[in-house]
Design a protein around this motif. Structure first.
Motif, PDB file in Angstrom:
ATOM      1  N   LYS A  98      12.167  -5.241 -16.293  1.00 30.44           N
ATOM      2  CA  LYS A  98      11.051  -5.249 -17.242  1.00 30.44           C
ATOM      3  C   LYS A  98      10.116  -6.430 -17.027  1.00 30.44           C
ATOM      4  N   ASP A  99      10.647  -7.520 -16.486  1.00 29.05           N
ATOM      5  CA  ASP A  99       9.825  -8.722 -16.297  1.00 29.05           C
ATOM      6  C   ASP A  99       9.226  -8.800 -14.889  1.00 29.05           C
ATOM      7  N   ALA A 100       9.165  -7.670 -14.196  1.00 30.65           N
ATOM      8  CA  ALA A 100       8.686  -7.677 -12.806  1.00 30.65           C
ATOM      9  C   ALA A 100       7.254  -8.196 -12.695  1.00 30.65           C
ATOM     10  N   ALA A 101       6.353  -7.694 -13.560  1.00 30.07           N
ATOM     11  CA  ALA A 101       4.948  -8.120 -13.494  1.00 30.07           C
ATOM     12  C   ALA A 101       4.818  -9.610 -13.809  1.00 30.07           C
ATOM     13  N   LEU A 102       5.576 -10.072 -14.808  1.00 25.96           N
ATOM     14  CA  LEU A 102       5.553 -11.492 -15.171  1.00 25.96           C
ATOM     15  C   LEU A 102       6.013 -12.358 -13.996  1.00 25.96           C
ATOM     16  N   GLN A 103       7.030 -11.903 -13.292  1.00 29.36           N
ATOM     17  CA  GLN A 103       7.541 -12.671 -12.158  1.00 29.36           C
ATOM     18  C   GLN A 103       6.557 -12.688 -11.003  1.00 29.36           C
ATOM     19  N   GLU A 104       5.817 -11.590 -10.802  1.00 34.38           N
ATOM     20  CA  GLU A 104       4.793 -11.572  -9.748  1.00 34.38           C
ATOM     21  C   GLU A 104       3.702 -12.599 -10.056  1.00 34.38           C
ATOM     22  N   GLY A 123      -0.471  -5.521  -8.681  1.00 35.46           N
ATOM     23  CA  GLY A 123      -1.363  -4.414  -9.024  1.00 35.46           C
ATOM     24  C   GLY A 123      -0.609  -3.117  -9.242  1.00 35.46           C
ATOM     25  N   LYS A 124       0.357  -2.837  -8.367  1.00 34.90           N
ATOM     26  CA  LYS A 124       1.164  -1.618  -8.499  1.00 34.90           C
ATOM     27  C   LYS A 124       1.979  -1.632  -9.791  1.00 34.90           C
ATOM     28  N   LEU A 125       2.582  -2.769 -10.095  1.00 36.35           N
ATOM     29  CA  LEU A 125       3.409  -2.875 -11.295  1.00 36.35           C
ATOM     30  C   LEU A 125       2.571  -2.713 -12.562  1.00 36.35           C
ATOM     31  N   PHE A 132      -4.476  -0.832 -17.007  1.00 37.87           N
ATOM     32  CA  PHE A 132      -5.540  -0.529 -16.054  1.00 37.87           C
ATOM     33  C   PHE A 132      -6.420  -1.732 -15.763  1.00 37.87           C
ATOM     34  N   GLN A 133      -6.921  -2.378 -16.805  1.00 42.64           N
ATOM     35  CA  GLN A 133      -7.866  -3.485 -16.602  1.00 42.64           C
ATOM     36  C   GLN A 133      -7.238  -4.614 -15.791  1.00 42.64           C
ATOM     37  N   GLU A 134      -5.986  -4.955 -16.106  1.00 43.19           N
ATOM     38  CA  GLU A 134      -5.309  -6.031 -15.390  1.00 43.19           C
ATOM     39  C   GLU A 134      -5.035  -5.633 -13.946  1.00 43.19           C
ATOM     40  N   ALA A 135      -4.623  -4.384 -13.749  1.00 39.57           N
ATOM     41  CA  ALA A 135      -4.353  -3.905 -12.387  1.00 39.57           C
ATOM     42  C   ALA A 135      -5.626  -3.933 -11.559  1.00 39.57           C
ATOM     43  N   ARG A 136      -6.723  -3.456 -12.137  1.00 35.78           N
ATOM     44  CA  ARG A 136      -7.998  -3.441 -11.416  1.00 35.78           C
ATOM     45  C   ARG A 136      -8.441  -4.859 -11.078  1.00 35.78           C
ATOM     46  N   ALA A 137      -8.297  -5.780 -12.019  1.00 36.72           N
ATOM     47  CA  ALA A 137      -8.708  -7.165 -11.769  1.00 36.72           C
ATOM     48  C   ALA A 137      -7.876  -7.793 -10.651  1.00 36.72           C
ATOM     49  N   THR A 138      -6.576  -7.508 -10.650  1.00 39.09           N
ATOM     50  CA  THR A 138      -5.684  -8.060  -9.620  1.00 39.09           C
ATOM     51  C   THR A 138      -6.046  -7.533  -8.243  1.00 39.09           C
ATOM     52  N   LEU A 139      -6.269  -6.225  -8.141  1.00 38.75           N
ATOM     53  CA  LEU A 139      -6.591  -5.617  -6.851  1.00 38.75           C
ATOM     54  C   LEU A 139      -7.986  -6.025  -6.372  1.00 38.75           C
ATOM     55  N   HIS A 153      -7.656  -0.906  -1.603  1.00 41.29           N
ATOM     56  CA  HIS A 153      -8.555   0.213  -1.894  1.00 41.29           C
ATOM     57  C   HIS A 153      -7.759   1.463  -2.262  1.00 41.29           C
ATOM     58  N   ALA A 154      -6.647   1.690  -1.561  1.00 42.49           N
ATOM     59  CA  ALA A 154      -5.819   2.868  -1.854  1.00 42.49           C
ATOM     60  C   ALA A 154      -5.246   2.798  -3.264  1.00 42.49           C
ATOM     61  N   GLU A 155      -4.786   1.617  -3.675  1.00 40.96           N
ATOM     62  CA  GLU A 155      -4.226   1.460  -5.019  1.00 40.96           C
ATOM     63  C   GLU A 155      -5.317   1.584  -6.085  1.00 40.96           C
ATOM     64  N   LEU A 156      -6.501   1.055  -5.802  1.00 41.35           N
ATOM     65  CA  LEU A 156      -7.611   1.218  -6.738  1.00 41.35           C
ATOM     66  C   LEU A 156      -7.989   2.692  -6.869  1.00 41.35           C
ATOM     67  N   ALA A 157      -7.950   3.410  -5.749  1.00 41.46           N
ATOM     68  CA  ALA A 157      -8.234   4.850  -5.786  1.00 41.46           C
ATOM     69  C   ALA A 157      -7.243   5.564  -6.693  1.00 41.46           C
ATOM     70  N   LYS A 158      -5.966   5.203  -6.586  1.00 41.61           N
ATOM     71  CA  LYS A 158      -4.941   5.826  -7.439  1.00 41.61           C
ATOM     72  C   LYS A 158      -5.184   5.511  -8.912  1.00 41.61           C
ATOM     73  N   LEU A 159      -5.623   4.278  -9.172  1.00 42.80           N
ATOM     74  CA  LEU A 159      -5.940   3.888 -10.555  1.00 42.80           C
ATOM     75  C   LEU A 159      -7.025   4.786 -11.133  1.00 42.80           C
ATOM     76  N   TYR A 160      -8.088   4.953 -10.372  1.00 45.35           N
ATOM     77  CA  TYR A 160      -9.206   5.771 -10.856  1.00 45.35           C
ATOM     78  C   TYR A 160      -8.830   7.252 -10.925  1.00 45.35           C
ATOM     79  N   GLN A 161      -7.934   7.670 -10.053  1.00 44.28           N
ATOM     80  CA  GLN A 161      -7.475   9.064 -10.116  1.00 44.28           C
ATOM     81  C   GLN A 161      -6.736   9.320 -11.425  1.00 44.28           C
ATOM     82  N   LEU A 162      -5.925   8.350 -11.848  1.00 49.50           N
ATOM     83  CA  LEU A 162      -5.207   8.479 -13.120  1.00 49.50           C
ATOM     84  C   LEU A 162      -6.168   8.577 -14.295  1.00 49.50           C
ATOM     85  N   ARG A 163      -7.325   7.949 -14.166  1.00 48.34           N
ATOM     86  CA  ARG A 163      -8.335   7.987 -15.229  1.00 48.34           C
ATOM     87  C   ARG A 163      -9.341   9.122 -15.018  1.00 48.34           C
TER      88      ARG A 163
END
Length: 271
Positions: A98-104, A123-125, A132-139, A153-163
């Protein structure tokens, strides 16, 4: 001063079943499958034995995840700025803690240099957690540091696909493919599907045709089948039939696919 036991050394170094499994699994899946090891007598039997050890460690590791995590936390309380220890715990935490993002985030703070993969993992976590906002800012920050990072870019594409933002998905997936054209065939199929949703069939067909020129036959049977469907939708039945026949040649299992056979009969009926 008393000599430390092996168990105490392992505890202080945080050398757990996770590290043991990682080391042995790396040996089994990479190093031992290459020369000169492959030419040794009884190599197959030796590899079977190594794989059994890997499986045993895997089961032990799964049963002691909380214990392993606590060992890392106890060690980090003593050495919070130890970048190697933080990195090792970050790798362990990616398995579902559960603390994976915090550890990154902590890893980014203590590393002696800008470790680009940490941004990608974070970004993936964050994306998996729906942040979304935090993931986008990180990437986006990752791209600022490394503008040619195709994975960002691939991870950002997946983010926008989810939205369901097809426009931004297409923008970033196109950039990802441009930076790493031979990375994988799946992004081409995803990009073609997005173009089809945008009612741009010519672009969808073009991206699939590009894919089959880059990747080997063993990877492109589904691409040919998808291409045939799109061509059929455009009334280009002769082209569609050729793609279907090629797909069937590359993957005979399509002979048992009812939808594939229906489409094939449709194209053959117009000959």
């Amino acid at each position: 001063q008393a000599v430390l036991s092996l168990e105490e050394c392992a505890r202080r170094l945080v050398f757990t079943d996770f590290e043991r499994h990682d080391c042995l699994n790396t040996l089994a899946t990479k190093m031992l499958k290459e020369p000169p090891f492959t030419g040794q007598i009884y190599h197959a039997e030796f590899m079977d034995d190594v794989q059994r050890q890997v499986d045993t460690l895997s089961q032990a590791m799964k049963q002691r995840l909380d214990e392993t995590a606590q060992l890392y936390k106890d060690a980090l309380l003593q050495k919070p700025d130890d970048w190697l220890l933080n990195w090792r715990y970050a790798v362990f935490a990616r398995s579902g803690r559960k603390d994976a993002a915090l550890q990154e985030r902590q890893l980014q703070k203590v590393l002696p240099y800008r470790y680009i993969p940490a941004y990608l993992q974070l970004g993936k976590l964050l994306s998996a957690q729906g942040r979304f906002q935090e993931a986008r800012a990180t990437l986006t920050e990752m791209l600022r540091l490394k503008p040619n990072a195709a994975q960002a870019h691939a991870e950002l594409a997946k983010l926008y696909q989810l939205r369901r933002d097809n426009k931004m998905f297409i923008e970033h997936m196109t950039k990802s493919i441009a930076l790493a054209p031979a990375g994988a065939v799946e992004p081409y199929a995803a990009l073609a599907a997005a173009y089809e949703q945008q009612r741009q069939p010519d672009k969808a067909i073009a991206i699939l045709r590009r894919a089959v020129t880059i990747f080997g036959d063993e990877k492109t049977a589904p691409v040919h089948a998808t291409l045939a469907h799109m061509l059929c939708e455009q009334g280009r039945l002769d082209e569609a039939r050729k793609e279907l026949e090629l797909a069937l040649k590359l993957n005979p299992a399509f002979a048992d696919d009812a939808l594939f056979q229906k489409l094939l009969k449709k194209t053959q009926a117009k000959q």
